[in-house]
Design a protein around this motif. Structure first.
Motif, PDB file in Angstrom:
ATOM      1  N   PHE A 177       0.759  -1.216   0.021  1.00  0.00           N
ATOM      2  CA  PHE A 177      -0.033   0.019  -0.031  1.00  0.00           C
ATOM      3  C   PHE A 177       0.748   1.209   0.053  1.00  0.00           C
ATOM      4  O   PHE A 177       1.615   1.390   0.705  1.00  0.00           O
ATOM      5  CB  PHE A 177      -0.844   0.201   1.063  1.00  0.00           C
ATOM      6  N   ARG A 178       0.583   2.071  -0.894  1.00  0.00           N
ATOM      7  CA  ARG A 178       1.332   3.579  -0.646  1.00  0.00           C
ATOM      8  C   ARG A 178       0.100   4.423  -1.174  1.00  0.00           C
ATOM      9  O   ARG A 178      -0.546   4.465  -2.040  1.00  0.00           O
ATOM     10  CB  ARG A 178       2.297   3.670  -1.812  1.00  0.00           C
ATOM     11  N   ASN A 179       0.422   5.799  -0.387  1.00  0.00           N
ATOM     12  CA  ASN A 179      -0.644   6.931  -0.445  1.00  0.00           C
ATOM     13  C   ASN A 179       0.158   7.646  -1.550  1.00  0.00           C
ATOM     14  O   ASN A 179       0.387   8.837  -1.430  1.00  0.00           O
ATOM     15  CB  ASN A 179      -0.575   7.461   0.811  1.00  0.00           C
ATOM     16  N   GLU A 192      -3.496   0.632  -3.635  1.00  0.00           N
ATOM     17  CA  GLU A 192      -3.164  -0.797  -3.149  1.00  0.00           C
ATOM     18  C   GLU A 192      -2.931  -1.719  -4.215  1.00  0.00           C
ATOM     19  O   GLU A 192      -3.626  -1.397  -5.330  1.00  0.00           O
ATOM     20  CB  GLU A 192      -4.540  -1.145  -2.584  1.00  0.00           C
ATOM     21  N   PHE A 193      -1.763  -2.404  -4.289  1.00  0.00           N
ATOM     22  CA  PHE A 193      -1.279  -3.127  -5.343  1.00  0.00           C
ATOM     23  C   PHE A 193      -0.581  -4.326  -5.011  1.00  0.00           C
ATOM     24  O   PHE A 193      -0.416  -4.523  -3.559  1.00  0.00           O
ATOM     25  CB  PHE A 193      -0.351  -2.300  -6.118  1.00  0.00           C
ATOM     26  N   GLU A 194      -0.272  -5.235  -5.920  1.00  0.00           N
ATOM     27  CA  GLU A 194       0.291  -6.337  -5.178  1.00  0.00           C
ATOM     28  C   GLU A 194       2.019  -6.438  -5.712  1.00  0.00           C
ATOM     29  O   GLU A 194       1.897  -6.125  -7.246  1.00  0.00           O
ATOM     30  CB  GLU A 194      -0.421  -7.699  -5.928  1.00  0.00           C
ATOM     31  N   SER A 261       7.837   2.938 -18.974  1.00  0.00           N
ATOM     32  CA  SER A 261       7.769   3.042 -17.505  1.00  0.00           C
ATOM     33  C   SER A 261       8.237   1.804 -16.731  1.00  0.00           C
ATOM     34  O   SER A 261       8.141   0.778 -17.366  1.00  0.00           O
ATOM     35  CB  SER A 261       6.379   3.447 -17.094  1.00  0.00           C
ATOM     36  N   GLU A 262       8.701   1.834 -15.482  1.00  0.00           N
ATOM     37  CA  GLU A 262       9.072   0.624 -14.901  1.00  0.00           C
ATOM     38  C   GLU A 262       8.088  -0.289 -14.640  1.00  0.00           C
ATOM     39  O   GLU A 262       7.096   0.090 -14.450  1.00  0.00           O
ATOM     40  CB  GLU A 262       9.580   1.233 -13.729  1.00  0.00           C
ATOM     41  N   LEU A 263       8.484  -1.456 -14.962  1.00  0.00           N
ATOM     42  CA  LEU A 263       7.649  -2.518 -14.838  1.00  0.00           C
ATOM     43  C   LEU A 263       8.261  -3.269 -13.409  1.00  0.00           C
ATOM     44  O   LEU A 263       7.620  -3.862 -12.629  1.00  0.00           O
ATOM     45  CB  LEU A 263       8.027  -3.706 -15.726  1.00  0.00           C
ATOM     46  N   SER A 304      12.331  -6.713  -7.717  1.00  0.00           N
ATOM     47  CA  SER A 304      11.049  -6.512  -7.144  1.00  0.00           C
ATOM     48  C   SER A 304       9.992  -6.020  -8.439  1.00  0.00           C
ATOM     49  O   SER A 304      10.223  -4.888  -8.996  1.00  0.00           O
ATOM     50  CB  SER A 304      11.328  -5.370  -6.121  1.00  0.00           C
ATOM     51  N   GLY A 305       8.866  -6.572  -8.487  1.00  0.00           N
ATOM     52  CA  GLY A 305       8.040  -6.337  -9.615  1.00  0.00           C
ATOM     53  C   GLY A 305       6.571  -6.089  -9.051  1.00  0.00           C
ATOM     54  O   GLY A 305       6.415  -6.800  -8.215  1.00  0.00           O
ATOM     55  N   GLY A 306       5.748  -5.465  -9.847  1.00  0.00           N
ATOM     56  CA  GLY A 306       4.497  -5.215  -9.725  1.00  0.00           C
ATOM     57  C   GLY A 306       3.610  -6.162 -10.427  1.00  0.00           C
ATOM     58  O   GLY A 306       3.848  -6.301 -11.686  1.00  0.00           O
ATOM     59  N   ILE A 307       2.546  -6.841  -9.813  1.00  0.00           N
ATOM     60  CA  ILE A 307       1.635  -7.798 -10.369  1.00  0.00           C
ATOM     61  C   ILE A 307       0.912  -6.848 -11.464  1.00  0.00           C
ATOM     62  O   ILE A 307       0.625  -7.301 -12.460  1.00  0.00           O
ATOM     63  CB  ILE A 307       0.768  -8.442  -9.415  1.00  0.00           C
TER      64      ILE A 307
HETATM   65  P1  ATP Z   1       7.802   4.271  -9.214  1.00  0.00           P
HETATM   66  O1  ATP Z   1       9.123   4.922  -9.449  1.00  0.00           O
HETATM   67  O2  ATP Z   1       7.056   4.056 -10.620  1.00  0.00           O
HETATM   68  O3  ATP Z   1       6.938   4.866  -8.039  1.00  0.00           O
HETATM   69  P2  ATP Z   1       9.132   2.476  -7.404  1.00  0.00           P
HETATM   70  O4  ATP Z   1      10.496   2.625  -7.995  1.00  0.00           O
HETATM   71  O5  ATP Z   1       8.770   3.348  -6.202  1.00  0.00           O
HETATM   72  O6  ATP Z   1       8.044   2.912  -8.638  1.00  0.00           O
HETATM   73  P3  ATP Z   1       9.611   0.036  -6.127  1.00  0.00           P
HETATM   74  O7  ATP Z   1       9.625   0.579  -4.886  1.00  0.00           O
HETATM   75  O8  ATP Z   1      10.878  -0.301  -6.876  1.00  0.00           O
HETATM   76  O9  ATP Z   1       8.622   1.341  -7.302  1.00  0.00           O
HETATM   77  O10 ATP Z   1       8.576  -0.946  -6.474  1.00  0.00           O
HETATM   78  C1  ATP Z   1       8.796  -2.343  -6.966  1.00  0.00           C
HETATM   79  C2  ATP Z   1       7.552  -2.499  -8.020  1.00  0.00           C
HETATM   80  O11 ATP Z   1       6.392  -2.468  -7.405  1.00  0.00           O
HETATM   81  C3  ATP Z   1       7.645  -1.594  -9.080  1.00  0.00           C
HETATM   82  O12 ATP Z   1       8.500  -1.694 -10.122  1.00  0.00           O
HETATM   83  C4  ATP Z   1       6.371  -1.494  -9.634  1.00  0.00           C
HETATM   84  O13 ATP Z   1       5.875  -2.748 -10.448  1.00  0.00           O
HETATM   85  C5  ATP Z   1       5.372  -1.958  -8.355  1.00  0.00           C
HETATM   86  N1  ATP Z   1       4.927  -0.675  -7.756  1.00  0.00           N
HETATM   87  C6  ATP Z   1       5.223   0.127  -7.174  1.00  0.00           C
HETATM   88  N2  ATP Z   1       4.521   1.123  -6.729  1.00  0.00           N
HETATM   89  C7  ATP Z   1       3.499   0.908  -7.431  1.00  0.00           C
HETATM   90  C8  ATP Z   1       1.995   1.486  -7.566  1.00  0.00           C
HETATM   91  N3  ATP Z   1       1.633   2.340  -6.599  1.00  0.00           N
HETATM   92  N4  ATP Z   1       1.033   0.769  -8.136  1.00  0.00           N
HETATM   93  C9  ATP Z   1       1.240  -0.466  -8.762  1.00  0.00           C
HETATM   94  N5  ATP Z   1       2.612  -0.878  -8.830  1.00  0.00           N
HETATM   95  C10 ATP Z   1       3.699  -0.338  -8.075  1.00  0.00           C
END
Ligand code: ATP
Length: 436
Positions: A177-179, A192-194, A261-263, A304-307
């Motif tokens: 979870f991140r605000n 809210e994400f996975e 953009s970052e995956l 570290s990836g996002g579902i």
């Molecule tokens: P960003 O720079 O896009 O905010 P981040 O570098 O903060 O991402 P990380 O903390 O490295 O992201 O988190 C690892 C992964 O979790 C990211 O590569 C992404 O796939 C996923 N992720 C992070 N934040 C989110 C979000 N708010 N929603 C969906 N997926 C996320």
């Protein structure tokens, strides 16, 4: 491959129309940056997690999977640095009241209306909650902003219970979870994400080598499950971009319609987290190497990836539009492992009870091995279109001749080629198509 500019609208509409992704609490006008997966989306998500878990936990012999609680001791977030520095710098527009990340604004004017911006201020991205009946400082904790810390605090539990030797990794899939402040781009940035994360523990000095190995390993994983190579790239972070714990980091990026953009990020987290936890909990979190009789705190490589982001990329990449016999055909050319339904059984005539019965029997016979759908609610042309749009690899059509020759037609989603096969071999046919 160039993404079409209106792709986002097309995909959002397809997701809603076909039960893939809905806005959360839509009947109340929605809740910003939260999303619900519908019946089809939930299957895709389950398949994606399964594909990741299989590749990392089952196909390798050096990774254990765990599932830690979302709620953790608040000291965890002191140790990790999230309480002090998991922040965005924000400014508000005095005229239109919109809020912006300062890093996205050039100058001191509002990028939307040109109004004056307030002074920048820090904003912590963690979601707070209170445990127990009293809402005071002592009961404050957070919804985890990353799954990684659940792994670090269990490092010794896993080493001891599974008798693991370094190098080895711990994998976890779970909610974070991140605000988030800026939340455009559909599910890309949700509150809210996975996440799917691995913490891979190595001997200091071997960390650079493992870091490069993991960047490659994770890059090819996305291609293995169907993303076109030209839509993937690696981007190494510059020194000034690196998070406080990282020695190096490479992002795997996807060519989204809104830009690269970052995956997923692959970071060398050094021994930062284990050292920090060791300091705050007062226990040694080191590792004893039996072979060399050395004691050390391992270094950690973290893919570290996002579902949700991965699903978005897989959906964009699979989206196809073409003209077939003068009509537009939309299909999702998803990898078979990710396809939400593996087959659909469709009777050509729905007013023939004997035909409907045969089709239902075929579908029921497949259910133990495959997620299949029986559908007779429209003409065959429309039924095919529906299945194409959700990426069903095979449509099995039962027609009048099937009653006498005991054969059905199997149509392939991508080539649209048709095979006429015996009813008794349908299951074996699918087993063969879905073998690795
Ligand atoms: P960003 O720079 O896009 O905010 P981040 O570098 O903060 O991402 P990380 O903390 O490295 O992201 O988190 C690892 C992964 O979790 C990211 O590569 C992404 O796939 C996923 N992720 C992070 N934040 C989110 C979000 N708010 N929603 C969906 N997926 C996320």
């Amino acid at each position: 491959m160039q993404q079409q500019p209106d792709m986002m609208d097309k995909l959002v509409s397809l997701c809603k129309r076909r039960g893939i992704i809905f806005q959360s609490s839509e009947i109340y006008g929605g809740l910003a940056a939260t999303w619900d997966y519908g019946p089809i989306g939930a299957e895709i998500k389950k398949n994606l997690k399964e594909a990741w878990w299989r590749s990392n936990v089952y196909e390798r012999d050096d990774i254990e999977g765990i599932e830690a609680a979302i709620l953790m001791h608040p000291m965890t977030w002191m140790a990790s640095g999230h309480v002090s520095s998991f922040e965005d710098t924000l400014a508000d527009c005095k005229s239109c009241k919109k809020r912006f990340k300062v890093e996205n604004v050039t100058g001191k004017k509002c990028p939307e209306c040109g109004g004056e911006l307030t002074e920048a201020r820090q904003f912590n991205l963690m979601l707070k909650t209170h445990l127990g009946p009293i809402e005071d400082e002592g009961s404050l904790t957070y919804l985890r902003p990353e799954t990684a810390q659940g792994i670090f605090v269990n490092f010794q539990n896993v080493v001891n219970s599974m008798r693991r030797k370094i190098p080895f990794g711990i994998a976890q899939i779970g909610k974070s979870f991140r605000n988030e402040i800026t939340t455009r781009s559909f599910t890309f940035r949700s509150r809210e994400f996975e996440q799917m994360e691995i913490e891979y523990f190595v001997k200091p000095g071997t960390d650079d080598e493992w870091y490069h190995k993991w960047v490659e390993e994770r890059f090819v994983w996305y291609a293995r499950f169907g993303i076109r190579k030209e839509n993937l790239r690696k981007r190494q972070h510059e020194k000034k971009e690196l998070a406080h714990y990282a020695k190096a980091c490479t992002d795997i990026e996807y060519n989204f319609p809104f830009g690269w953009s970052e995956l997923e990020g692959i970071a060398n987290r050094t021994d930062f987290d284990l050292k920090q936890h060791s300091r705050l909990c007062g226990k040694e979190l080191d590792y004893f190497d039996e072979a060399t009789k050395e004691r050390f705190i391992p270094y950690v490589i973290e893919p570290s990836g996002g579902i949700d982001r991965a699903i978005l990329a897989f959906l964009f990449d699979a989206y196809r539009e073409e003209e077939v016999k003068g009509e537009k055909r939309v299909s999702l050319a998803l990898h078979k492992a990710l396809a939400p339904l593996k087959a659909a059984v469709l009777p050509l005539l729905r007013n023939r009870p004997d035909l409907v019965e045969l089709a239902k029997n075929i579908a029921n016979g497949l259910r133990k091995g495959f997620k299949v759908m029986y559908d007779d609610t429209a003409s065959i042309g429309r039924l095919y279109r529906r299945q194409d749009e959700i990426g069903t690899p095979y449509c099995i059509t039962v027609d009048v001749d099937s009653l006498s020759d005991r054969k059905v037609t199997v149509r392939d989603r991508d080539s649209m080629k048709q095979d006429r096969i015996s009813v008794d071999t349908v299951k074996a046919y699918l087993v063969d198509k879905f073998k690795d």
